[in-house]
Design a protein around this motif. Structure first.
Motif, PDB file in Angstrom:
ATOM      1  N   ASN A  34      48.524   1.135  46.104  1.00 16.63           N
ATOM      2  CA  ASN A  34      49.646   1.208  45.173  1.00 16.63           C
ATOM      3  C   ASN A  34      49.351   0.422  43.899  1.00 16.63           C
ATOM      4  N   ASN A  57      57.465  -0.635  45.698  1.00 17.15           N
ATOM      5  CA  ASN A  57      56.445  -0.869  46.724  1.00 17.15           C
ATOM      6  C   ASN A  57      55.420  -1.922  46.309  1.00 17.15           C
ATOM      7  N   ASP A  86      49.933  -3.950  48.554  1.00 13.25           N
ATOM      8  CA  ASP A  86      49.402  -2.620  48.839  1.00 13.25           C
ATOM      9  C   ASP A  86      48.328  -2.304  47.804  1.00 13.25           C
ATOM     10  N   THR A 135      50.275   2.364  52.897  1.00 17.93           N
ATOM     11  CA  THR A 135      49.561   1.953  54.105  1.00 17.93           C
ATOM     12  C   THR A 135      50.010   0.590  54.610  1.00 17.93           C
ATOM     13  N   SER A 136      50.252  -0.349  53.702  1.00 17.67           N
ATOM     14  CA  SER A 136      50.611  -1.697  54.152  1.00 17.67           C
ATOM     15  C   SER A 136      51.933  -1.702  54.908  1.00 17.67           C
ATOM     16  N   THR A 140      45.243  -4.526  53.675  1.00 16.83           N
ATOM     17  CA  THR A 140      44.661  -3.193  53.521  1.00 16.83           C
ATOM     18  C   THR A 140      43.585  -3.220  52.447  1.00 16.83           C
TER      19      THR A 140
END
Length: 280
Positions: free
Chosen positions: A93, A115, A90, A57-58, A170
Motif C-alpha cells: 500500500n 489503510n 502495509d 496483506t498486512s 509484510t
C-alpha cells in the motif's frame, strides 16, 4: 528487572512454508521436513464483504493469526485486550501511494489513505470481532516483536486480564525493498493470560492445557541463533520472525531459555516452562 510472567494459552502462525501453527509445530520441532514456499495469506472471512475488498496483506495476515490463536484458546475474541506490533505498515500500500504521489495524477484513494495508518489492522480486527476492549499499537523497527511482547506482558501483569498479541510484517516491493529487504510476510499471535496460583517452577498454574509459562527479563546476552539454516534466515530477514526461537521451544514442548532481539544493546530473555516438564 523483576521478571514479567504470563501463561501462553495458544498460538497463531503464518509464514513462508508455515501455513498455520497447527501444521508448523511438527516442522519447528524437527519431526517433519521444512518445505520452502511463499507465504499464503487467507482472505479475512470474518469481515463484511465491503471491508474485505479494501484490506491489504498486512490486515489479512494480522486477522488470520489472531483468529487462529483465539480459536485454539476457546476464548471470546470480542472480550480480549489486544496489542498489535509491526516494524512498518502495509508495504504494498505504501508503494502504491508513493507511485500515485510521483505521478501526474496525484489524487489519492481514500481507501489507500486509511489503510496507510499504522493502526489499520487493529481497526479491522475490531470490526471483524466486534471487540471493544483496549487495544495498543506499537512499532519498534526490528525489535517490534519483543516490544509487543513486553507491552502484552505488562498488561497481563497490571490489569490481570488475558491479552492477545499480534505481530506481523509484510514484504516491500522495489525500490523500497532495496533499503528494507523484507522478502516475505510473517505473522504470529500469542494469547497470554495471568499466572494463577503457581510457583515460579510451575508451567501454567492449574491450567495444564496451556502451552507454557514464560518469565521475561532484559539481558545483554546475544539473541538466540536457530540451528536450521532456513529458520535462521527467516528469523533474520523478517522482524516478526524474531519470535522463532520462542516458537521452536513451544513446538518442542520442552523447558528452555531463549533470547530475542530487542534494542541495539538490550535483548529480551524468556525462560520457558512447559506443563509436562519434558526435556524433549
Amino acid at each position: 528487572m523483576i521478571p514479567l510472567s504470563a501463561v501462553i494459552e495458544s498460538v497463531g502462525l503464518i509464514g513462508p512454508g508455515l501455513a498455520s501453527w497447527v501444521e508448523a509445530q511438527a516442522v519447528l520441532a524437527g519431526r517433519a521436513p521444512y518445505e520452502a514456499a511463499r507465504t499464503v495469506v487467507p482472505a479475512p472471512a470474518s469481515l463484511p464483504s465491503a471491508e474485505r475488498r479494501r484490506t491489504g496483506t498486512s490486515v489479512k495476515l494480522a486477522l488470520a493469526v489472531g483468529h487462529e490463536a483465539v480459536a485454539a484458546s476457546g476464548r471470546d475474541a470480542a472480550s480480549l485486550a489486544t496489542v498489535f506490533s509491526a516494524s512498518g505498515g502495509d508495504g504494498q500500500n505504501c508503494h502504491a501511494i508513493c507511485e500515485t504521489l510521483a505521478s501526474d495524477d496525484r489524487k489519492l484513494s481514500p481507501t489507500r489513505f486509511h489503510n496507510s495508518v499504522h493502526n489499520a489492522p487493529a481497526g479491522y480486527w475490531s470490526i471483524a470481532t466486534r471487540a471493544m476492549a483496549p487495544s495498543n499499537v506499537l512499532c519498534a523497527y526490528d525489535g517490534s516483536f519483543a516490544a509487543g511482547l513486553l507491552e502484552s506482558l505488562c498488561q497481563v501483569a497490571v490489569d490481570g486480564v488475558p491479552t492477545l498479541l499480534i505481530v506481523f510484517d509484510t514484504e516491500y516491493p522495489a525500490p523500497m525493498r532495496d533499503v528494507r529487504p523484507v522478502p516475505d510476510a510473517f505473522g504470529v499471535a500469542l494469547l497470554l493470560s495471568p499466572v494463577q496460583g503457581a510457583d515460579v517452577g510451575t508451567a501454567a498454574g492449574t491450567d495444564t492445557s496451556a502451552l507454557a509459562r514464560i518469565d521475561a527479563r532484559l539481558t545483554d546476552t546475544p539473541a538466540s541463533v536457530l540451528a536450521v539454516p532456513e529458520f535462521e534466515q527467516m528469523r533474520r530477514s523478517n522482524p516478526a520472525a524474531r519470535a522463532l526461537p520462542l516458537l521452536e521451544a513451544l513446538a518442542k514442548q520442552r523447558p528452555a531459555s531463549v533470547v530475542l532481539d530487542y534494542l541495539q544493546d538490550v535483548q529480551l530473555q524468556l525462560d520457558i516452562t512447559v506443563p509436562n516438564g519434558s526435556s524433549e
